[in-house]
Write a protein that holds these residues in place. Sequence first.
Motif, short mmCIF file in Angstrom:
data_model
loop_
_atom_site.label_atom_id
_atom_site.label_comp_id
_atom_site.label_asym_id
_atom_site.label_seq_id
_atom_site.Cartn_x
_atom_site.Cartn_y
_atom_site.Cartn_z
N VAL A 11 -33.41 -61.53 -28.25
CA VAL A 11 -33.87 -61.56 -26.86
C VAL A 11 -32.96 -62.50 -26.10
N LYS A 12 -32.44 -61.99 -24.97
CA LYS A 12 -31.57 -62.77 -24.09
C LYS A 12 -32.20 -62.81 -22.71
N ASN A 13 -32.10 -63.95 -22.06
CA ASN A 13 -32.53 -64.01 -20.67
C ASN A 13 -31.66 -64.98 -19.89
N VAL A 14 -31.53 -64.69 -18.59
CA VAL A 14 -30.80 -65.60 -17.71
C VAL A 14 -31.48 -66.96 -17.80
N HIS A 15 -30.66 -68.00 -17.91
CA HIS A 15 -31.21 -69.35 -18.05
C HIS A 15 -30.10 -70.35 -17.79
N PRO A 16 -30.42 -71.48 -17.18
CA PRO A 16 -29.40 -72.52 -17.08
C PRO A 16 -28.92 -72.91 -18.48
N TYR A 17 -27.68 -73.36 -18.55
CA TYR A 17 -27.07 -73.73 -19.83
C TYR A 17 -27.94 -74.74 -20.58
N LEU A 18 -28.15 -74.49 -21.87
CA LEU A 18 -28.93 -75.40 -22.70
C LEU A 18 -27.99 -76.23 -23.57
N LYS A 19 -28.18 -77.54 -23.56
CA LYS A 19 -27.40 -78.43 -24.41
C LYS A 19 -27.89 -78.29 -25.85
N GLU A 20 -27.02 -78.61 -26.80
CA GLU A 20 -27.36 -78.53 -28.22
C GLU A 20 -28.60 -79.36 -28.55
N GLU A 21 -28.72 -80.53 -27.96
CA GLU A 21 -29.88 -81.40 -28.21
C GLU A 21 -31.18 -80.72 -27.77
N GLU A 73 -31.34 -68.15 -34.72
CA GLU A 73 -30.15 -68.67 -34.06
C GLU A 73 -30.46 -68.73 -32.56
N VAL A 74 -30.11 -69.85 -31.93
CA VAL A 74 -30.29 -69.98 -30.48
C VAL A 74 -28.98 -70.49 -29.92
N TYR A 75 -28.49 -69.82 -28.89
CA TYR A 75 -27.22 -70.24 -28.30
C TYR A 75 -27.12 -69.71 -26.87
N ASN A 76 -26.18 -70.27 -26.14
CA ASN A 76 -25.87 -69.82 -24.79
C ASN A 76 -24.81 -68.72 -24.89
N GLU A 77 -24.93 -67.74 -24.00
CA GLU A 77 -23.93 -66.68 -23.95
C GLU A 77 -23.56 -66.44 -22.49
N ASP A 78 -22.27 -66.42 -22.22
CA ASP A 78 -21.80 -66.21 -20.87
C ASP A 78 -21.60 -64.72 -20.62
N LEU A 79 -22.54 -64.12 -19.91
CA LEU A 79 -22.39 -62.75 -19.45
C LEU A 79 -22.01 -62.89 -17.97
N ASP A 80 -22.61 -62.21 -17.06
CA ASP A 80 -22.32 -62.47 -15.65
C ASP A 80 -22.86 -63.83 -15.24
N ASP A 81 -23.95 -64.25 -15.86
CA ASP A 81 -24.56 -65.57 -15.71
C ASP A 81 -24.69 -66.15 -17.11
N ASN A 82 -25.21 -67.37 -17.19
CA ASN A 82 -25.51 -67.92 -18.52
C ASN A 82 -26.82 -67.32 -19.00
N TYR A 83 -26.83 -66.92 -20.26
CA TYR A 83 -28.03 -66.41 -20.90
C TYR A 83 -28.33 -67.29 -22.11
#
Length: 103
Positions: free
Chosen positions: A36-46, A85-95
């Motif tokens: 599941v991916k959703n638009v979201h502000p960038y999340l730090k590793e912490e 696994e949880v991570y940020n992905e750069d599509l048109d926005d951050n997801y």
Amino acid sequence: IVGILINNAFEAVADLPVKHVILRVSKEKDMNVIEVKNVHPYLKEETIRNMFKTGVSSKTSEIYKRGYGLHNLRKIVTDNEGSIEVYNEDLDDNYVVFRILLI
């Protein structure tokens, strides 16, 4: 698993101008994958490391106790010998991406 992920994703985009959630279910080698991916502000590793702790929530509410969904998700997945696994992905926005792997 899917209910927790979808509910969290739609709550996360509720106040954003772009309300985009992606659900993908697939098979990779011997693993079942729920993503599941959703638009979201960038999340730090912490932040990612701490989000599965009981009582931790990015949402505020005076009425409802929060912070149990991701904790319960982790328990369900690990009890079934899976991984998250949880991570940020750069599509048109951050997801933010939640990727669950189960046997």
